[in-house]
Scaffold this active site. Structure first.
Site, PDB file in Angstrom:
ATOM      1  N   TYR A 244     -79.588 -50.563  68.108  1.00  0.00           N
ATOM      2  CA  TYR A 244     -80.156 -50.168  66.806  1.00  0.00           C
ATOM      3  C   TYR A 244     -79.292 -50.663  65.649  1.00  0.00           C
ATOM      4  CZ  TYR A 244     -77.089 -46.419  64.961  1.00  0.00           C
ATOM      5  OH  TYR A 244     -76.050 -45.732  64.387  1.00  0.00           O
ATOM      6  N   ARG A 245     -78.084 -51.108  65.974  1.00  0.00           N
ATOM      7  CA  ARG A 245     -77.106 -51.451  64.935  1.00  0.00           C
ATOM      8  C   ARG A 245     -75.943 -52.070  65.690  1.00  0.00           C
ATOM      9  NH1 ARG A 245     -74.185 -46.509  61.697  1.00  0.00           N
ATOM     10  NH2 ARG A 245     -73.279 -47.691  59.972  1.00  0.00           N
TER      11      ARG A 245
ATOM     12  N   ASP B  71     -71.219 -38.687  61.272  1.00  0.00           N
ATOM     13  CA  ASP B  71     -70.056 -38.095  61.953  1.00  0.00           C
ATOM     14  C   ASP B  71     -68.810 -38.099  61.077  1.00  0.00           C
ATOM     15  OD1 ASP B  71     -71.016 -37.483  64.663  1.00  0.00           O
ATOM     16  OD2 ASP B  71     -71.443 -39.617  64.716  1.00  0.00           O
TER      17      ASP B  71
ATOM     18  N   TYR C 139     -68.237 -50.942  63.326  1.00  0.00           N
ATOM     19  CA  TYR C 139     -69.253 -51.979  63.114  1.00  0.00           C
ATOM     20  C   TYR C 139     -68.704 -53.142  62.276  1.00  0.00           C
ATOM     21  CZ  TYR C 139     -72.445 -48.491  64.997  1.00  0.00           C
ATOM     22  OH  TYR C 139     -73.061 -47.576  65.816  1.00  0.00           O
TER      23      TYR C 139
ATOM     24  N   HIS D 117     -62.052 -48.438  67.624  1.00  0.00           N
ATOM     25  CA  HIS D 117     -63.261 -48.227  68.414  1.00  0.00           C
ATOM     26  C   HIS D 117     -64.354 -49.173  67.981  1.00  0.00           C
ATOM     27  CE1 HIS D 117     -65.507 -45.913  65.287  1.00  0.00           C
ATOM     28  NE2 HIS D 117     -64.287 -45.651  64.881  1.00  0.00           N
TER      29      HIS D 117
END
Ligand code: ADP
Length: 549
Positions: A492-493, A167, A106, A411
């Site tokens: 959502y994010r 996670d 993110y 990622h």
């Protein structure tokens, strides 16, 4: 890419001269101690998860120099955070707070505006201020990681309390919670599980929310609302304040737990399976965030490069075909040639688990070919055991393995939300798969079922040293966000570079919600210094000047 060895000329935020900026930093150093103000003039080193940089995104999808800090500062207290905020207002310098900066996928530690001064709260503000063994609560500073909180409970012998971990357990509890991250015990909705914030506002004042506003209270961590408007919400996924303390509730040890895993043979089992999951999840028979993962992701979780799975190492550069995926799964995985793997956990003493697990078993077996996997048949490092630890609130980093999929693996996530319905799951699966195929990207979908909604989490793994693969990942993401929005699905994010686009999809009423956010932003942050652009919210000073991307 710049050569790594050279000294870099530090980036200076727009709107201030280099000399004046250097003088301003020196002045800040006099307040915080000069060793707590670091100019970012060193080579940008990516490190790895546990030794990540705080100057940029170690998993960058743009050129590394794009979203880079000019300096990093290390406050030791709320008062020092206030001092930094006042300093930023004086010189109109953009500041960007991070707790630990492990927000991988993110944006990591990167600021949204190039040349921002990053406030690394976690380095020196990492105290567990309280753990209350009677109320099952704690009060944390931004530098407390999930690992640290877990270890503190163990060290104090508080085996009657559990934490919830996402996670990857190396991140900050505060950072993850304010970005509305999730975990996998029944306390997995971190934002819903928090109680009480201390926030430094962009003008330097400090507030305590909920019961924290009442002097002498003993309920700050037990009753989240206090009196009057519930203000906490505006400090999550925003740029309205800097959280310096946060209360968190802890889960009672359920008195027993048991992971279970089922596999289902066909891609087309997705829709009926999701419809089976819905009432079980809403009725709390499935008690934790249920995970339904595609076999391609299980292959990537082995931690081997994708080239290993092509016969003769013959990587053609395109996405793995179904044949290659199933051949690899049959050879390497307990799921065999099945397509979906469900990871769940049942909580409570034996007799209570038995009842719930029998209900789940009867329902899941309605899918022809459904198989319950016996953990005793799995190798010790199977992904199943990582899921088992995480659903029991034990921090882990197994999930990182799939970045080995490509050289220089990084990622980035696409995470749309939908109801728990087969038709929605199929629509999102098809949207993701088609778009991935178009860009030659392997598709790693996992459906994470909350209570009444599910997030489809798709992680694109790409070679961050290859500008073409970075661009393919970006183009694929942008296209998925737009296509999803046209079907009524929103994220959502999201990653820093997609925040404007994602915010733009929440456009009902002529963009009414963004106008509301901008009005709050301008009222709280008149000089527009705090994390400009985060979550698509630009202060007045930046608006309409081409900052969006
Ligand atoms: P983690 O260490 O869990 O990965 P980060 O520190 O990277 O979390 O936080 C994720 C994002 O949330 C940051 O980039 C920042 O924008 C925001 N954030 C994190 N901590 C705070 C905080 N204490 N106050 C305000 N915003 C924060």
């Amino acid at each position: 890419k710049p050569t790594k060895e050279r000294q870099r000329l530090p980036v200076v935020p727009l709107g201030i001269e280099r000399d004046e900026f250097m003088k301003a930093l020196k002045e800040l150093g006099e307040q915080l101690g000069e060793e707590h103000v670091e100019i970012n003039d060193k080579p940008l080193v990516d490190g790895w998860y546990m030794e990540h940089p705080n100057t940029h995104d170690m998993m960058t999808i743009l050129d590394e120099e794009e979203l880079v800090a000019s300096a990093v500062v290390y406050p030791s207290s709320t008062e020092e955070v206030q001092a930094i905020v006042l300093w930023a207002n004086k010189y109109r310098v953009p500041i960007f707070p991070i707790s630990m900066g492990r927000n991988l996928g993110y944006g990591g530690a990167a600021p949204r505006v190039r040349g921002s001064v990053t406030i690394d709260l976690g380095r020196r503000m990492s105290a567990i201020l309280d753990i209350n063994p009677e109320d099952y609560t704690c009060l944390l500073e931004p530098g407390v990681s999930f690992y640290a909180l877990y270890e503190a409970l163990q060290a104090r012998g508080y085996s009657h309390m559990w934490i919830d971990t996402p996670d990857l357990g190396g991140g900050s509890v505060v950072g993850n919670t304010v970005d509305r991250g999730v975990g996998y015990t029944p306390y997995g909705d971190h934002w819903a599980a928090h109680s009480g914030l201390e926030v430094v506002l962009p003008t330097g004042e400090v507030i305590r929310t909920g019961m924290g506003a009442l002097p002498g209270n003993n309920t700050w961590q037990t009753f989240p609302y206090g009196f009057g408007p519930y203000s906490d919400g505006i400090f999550s996924q925003s740029n309205f304040g800097i959280v310096t303390k946060m209360g968190m509730t802890l889960m009672p040890n359920p008195g027993g737990y048991e992971s279970f895993m089922y596999t289902f043979p066909h891609e087309a089992d997705l829709a009926p399976l999701i419809d089976i999951i819905r009432p079980l999840r809403i009725g709390n028979i499935l008690e934790n965030v249920a995970q339904l993962r595609h076999v391609t992701q299980a292959i990537a979780a082995l931690g081997q490069p994708r080239s290993d799975f092509f016969p003769g190492g013959d990587d053609d550069g395109g996405a793995l075909s179904d044949d290659v995926v199933h051949a690899a799964a049959t050879k390497h995985l307990a799921v065999g040639d099945h397509t979906w793997a469900y990871y769940g956990m049942s909580y409570g003493p034996d007799h209570i688990r038995k009842h719930k697990l029998a209900l789940v078993d009867a329902e899941f077996r309605k899918i022809p070919g459904a198989k319950k996997v016996d953990p005793a048949t799995l190798p010790a490092d199977d992904y199943y055991f990582a899921r088992d630890r995480i659903a029991a609130g034990i921090p882990d980093i197994h999930e990182l393995r799939w970045v080995n999929w490509t050289p220089n693996g990084a990622h980035v996530a696409f995470s749309p939300v939908s109801p728990i319905r087969g038709t929605d799951a199929t629509a999102l699966f098809k949207l993701g798969k088609d778009t991935h195929d178009k860009y030659g990207i392997d598709f790693f979908p996992a459906f994470c079922v909350g209570l009444r909604e599910m997030h489809l989490i798709v992680e694109i793994v790409f070679d961050r040293a290859d500008p073409e693969r970075r661009k393919a990942a970006m183009d694929c993401l942008r296209e998925m966000v737009d296509k999803a929005a046209r079907l009524g699905y929103g994220e959502y994010r999201t990653h820093l570079v997609l925040m404007d686009q994602v915010a733009g999809t929440y456009s009902w009423g002529g963009g009414a919600i963004m106008k509301f956010n901008e009005r709050i932003k301008d009222a709280l942050d008149p000089n527009g210094i705090l994390a400009p652009g985060r979550c698509g919210i630009w202060p007045e000073r930046y608006r309409g000047r081409g900052w969006e991307m």
